[in-house]
Design an enzyme around this catalytic site. Structure first.
Site, PDB file in Angstrom:
ATOM      1  N   ASP A 207     -20.003  27.171  19.677  1.00  8.01           N
ATOM      2  CA  ASP A 207     -20.616  26.010  19.027  1.00  8.01           C
ATOM      3  C   ASP A 207     -21.241  25.053  20.039  1.00  8.01           C
ATOM      4  OD1 ASP A 207     -18.162  25.214  20.086  1.00  8.01           O
ATOM      5  OD2 ASP A 207     -17.232  24.879  18.151  1.00  8.01           O
TER       6      ASP A 207
ATOM      7  N   GLU B 121     -15.327  23.836   9.488  1.00 10.26           N
ATOM      8  CA  GLU B 121     -14.380  22.871   8.929  1.00 10.26           C
ATOM      9  C   GLU B 121     -13.803  23.381   7.601  1.00 10.26           C
ATOM     10  OE1 GLU B 121     -13.420  20.592  10.809  1.00 10.26           O
ATOM     11  OE2 GLU B 121     -14.939  19.177  11.474  1.00 10.26           O
TER      12      GLU B 121
ATOM     13  N   ASN C 228      -7.066  20.376  11.873  1.00 15.70           N
ATOM     14  CA  ASN C 228      -7.246  20.684  10.440  1.00 15.70           C
ATOM     15  C   ASN C 228      -7.461  22.175  10.206  1.00 15.70           C
ATOM     16  OD1 ASN C 228      -9.810  21.059  11.433  1.00 15.70           O
ATOM     17  ND2 ASN C 228     -10.801  19.510  10.168  1.00 15.70           N
TER      18      ASN C 228
ATOM     19  N   HIS D 277      -9.623  24.135  11.809  1.00 14.60           N
ATOM     20  CA  HIS D 277     -10.966  24.677  12.006  1.00 14.60           C
ATOM     21  C   HIS D 277     -11.005  25.638  13.187  1.00 14.60           C
ATOM     22  CE1 HIS D 277     -12.344  21.019  14.643  1.00 14.60           C
ATOM     23  NE2 HIS D 277     -12.099  22.033  15.443  1.00 14.60           N
TER      24      HIS D 277
END
Ligand code: GLP
Length: 233
Positions: free
Chosen positions: A62, A135, A128, A130
């Site tokens: 990313d 996400e 979370n 990811h």
């Protein structure tokens, strides 16, 4: 999914290093790489080693949208500083955060991934759940996309910036579909703030609410955690 718990980050990173060394010896040519604090020790070990990646290709997960590669918080800059300066690859790909044409950028990245199937993918995990910047809610079969970062991710990553306002709100991320195409995956997680995500990834239902849970369905995943990240297991 094989889960191995180590006393600390150094020992877990050494195991990751050993697995990478083995895959390189077995002919792996394409390495999917991650950024963040998680792989830093691994990249130090690789940098200080005699491993040779000059015939290998790296493809990163990313990149922040809007940051040029020479921006100190860009993932291109991180990779350069933490790995590529010491260990150059034949070719190294990251999304171009300055390309405002998302359709073009994502299509190009998918083409790169199609041309170079990943042999070994390194992953961290967000608090979370990811992976990359996929996400909660991201489709399991998604390809490269421009992602809106959640507030939790922005808050978690603001420690690298002067203020939360400076954290980009979007990023280009390799999709979960592409991550799942990797032949082998090593996911590392360190510290207590990852414990719940790790528990849910290993024992929870496979659900887009916890993107990393899809890794339960991959047939070659090794999870390396320290005692804190593994404390709920
Ligand atoms: C970041 C990256 C992920 C990384 C994760 C954990 O936002 N996009 O690739 O794995 O969040 O980061 P860290 O390793 O710093 O805890």
């Amino acid at each position: 999914m094989e889960v191995l718990t180590f006393k600390n980050k150094a020992e877990a990173s050494q195991k990751a290093f050993d697995l990478i060394k083995e895959s390189l010896a077995n002919g792996a040519e394409v390495f999917g790489l991650a950024t963040g604090s998680t792989p830093e020790t691994l990249y130090e070990l690789i940098s200080d080693s005699d491993l040779d990646f000059s015939q290998a290709i790296s493809i990163n997960l990313d990149e922040y949208y809007g940051l040029a590669g020479d921006h100190e918080q860009s993932y291109r800059y991180f990779m350069q500083e933490n790995l590529f300066n010491a260990k150059p690859f034949k070719e190294s790909y990251l999304p171009d955060g300055t390309n405002t044409n998302a359709a073009e950028e994502t299509a190009q990245y998918d083409q790169i991934l199609e041309n170079h199937p990943i042999d070994l993918q390194i992953l961290g995990i967000g608090t979370n759940g990811h992976i990359g910047f996929n996400e909660p809610g991201a489709a399991f079969d998604c390809q490269t996309q421009l992602v809106d970062l959640t507030q939790e991710t922005i808050d978690a990553n603001k420690r690298f910036f002067d203020s939360a306002d400076e954290v980009p709100k979007q990023a280009y991320s390799m999709g979960i579909g592409s991550i799942m195409n990797a032949k082998q995956i090593i996911l590392m997680a360190f510290g207590e703030n990852k414990a719940q995500a790790i528990y849910d990834m290993v024992h929870g239902p496979v659900t887009p609410d916890l993107p990393a849970s899809i890794l339960q369905e991959h047939d070659n995943v090794t999870v390396l955690v320290d005692e804190e990240a593994g404390k709920l297991l």
